[in-house]
Each structure stands twice: as structure tokens, then as C-alpha cells.
Motif scaffolding. Structure first.
Motif, PDB file in Angstrom:
ATOM      1  N   ALA A 184       0.837  -1.209   0.000  1.00 56.32           N
ATOM      2  CA  ALA A 184       0.000   0.000   0.000  1.00 56.32           C
ATOM      3  C   ALA A 184       0.866   1.251   0.000  1.00 56.32           C
ATOM      4  N   GLU A 185       1.903   1.252   0.817  1.00 58.47           N
ATOM      5  CA  GLU A 185       2.797   2.411   0.893  1.00 58.47           C
ATOM      6  C   GLU A 185       3.536   2.635  -0.430  1.00 58.47           C
ATOM      7  N   ALA A 186       4.043   1.569  -1.015  1.00 56.53           N
ATOM      8  CA  ALA A 186       4.779   1.687  -2.276  1.00 56.53           C
ATOM      9  C   ALA A 186       3.854   2.120  -3.412  1.00 56.53           C
ATOM     10  N   CYS A 187       2.666   1.534  -3.488  1.00 54.50           N
ATOM     11  CA  CYS A 187       1.730   1.897  -4.551  1.00 54.50           C
ATOM     12  C   CYS A 187       1.241   3.331  -4.395  1.00 54.50           C
ATOM     13  N   ALA A 188       0.974   3.752  -3.166  1.00 58.16           N
ATOM     14  CA  ALA A 188       0.539   5.136  -2.933  1.00 58.16           C
ATOM     15  C   ALA A 188       1.626   6.112  -3.366  1.00 58.16           C
ATOM     16  N   ALA A 189       2.871   5.798  -3.067  1.00 54.92           N
ATOM     17  CA  ALA A 189       3.985   6.663  -3.481  1.00 54.92           C
ATOM     18  C   ALA A 189       4.095   6.709  -5.006  1.00 54.92           C
ATOM     19  N   ALA A 190       3.945   5.565  -5.660  1.00 56.50           N
ATOM     20  CA  ALA A 190       4.015   5.526  -7.120  1.00 56.50           C
ATOM     21  C   ALA A 190       2.866   6.314  -7.742  1.00 56.50           C
TER      22      ALA A 190
END
Length: 75
Positions: free
Chosen positions: A11-17
């Protein structure tokens, strides 16, 4: 890796992307597909703001197509 599941890293990585994408291509929609059997991916997609557009058969499994509406650029 299974030992990393459940900690919110995806979730954190996708939100950043997606934040990066919005800054580079403001106003553009994002689409994704996943198999409906992958309930966790569908749950993450919903958490990230994707809504279901359709389900369709492909690769011997039901697929899920989601759309994340464009973020309106701030003035």
C-alpha cells in the motif's frame, strides 16, 4: 515474500508511485487488472481509490479491471 505480507508495504509503495504519477501526468486516469481470485490485490486497489469497471475472462480465470479517476490538479 510471504514474511513481508500484511505490513502495508504494498500500500505504501503503490501510494507513493501513484503520487509520483499524479505529479508527472496530472489529470490522467490509471487502470489495473488482477484476477478476482486475488482478493488481497482487489482490496488494495479499492484502498488506493480504484473502482471496478468490469470483470472478464482471460488466461483461464476471471479478471478484474479497475479505474482510478484522474486527480484534479490544484491551481
Amino acid at each position: 515474500m510471504p514474511q513481508a505480507w500484511g505490513f502495508g508495504y504494498a500500500a505504501e509503495a503503490c501510494a507513493a508511485a501513484l503520487d509520483w504519477f499524479d505529479s508527472v501526468l496530472p489529470g490522467e486516469p490509471v487502470v489495473l487488472t488482477t484476477q478476482t481470485a486475488n482478493v488481497e490485490s482487489m482490496r488494495l486497489a479499492a484502498k488506493l481509490g480504484f473502482t471496478e469497471v468490469e470483470r472478464f475472462p482471460a488466461w483461464d480465470a476471471e479478471q478484474w479491471l479497475g479505474l482510478r479517476s484522474p486527480v484534479t490538479p490544484s491551481a
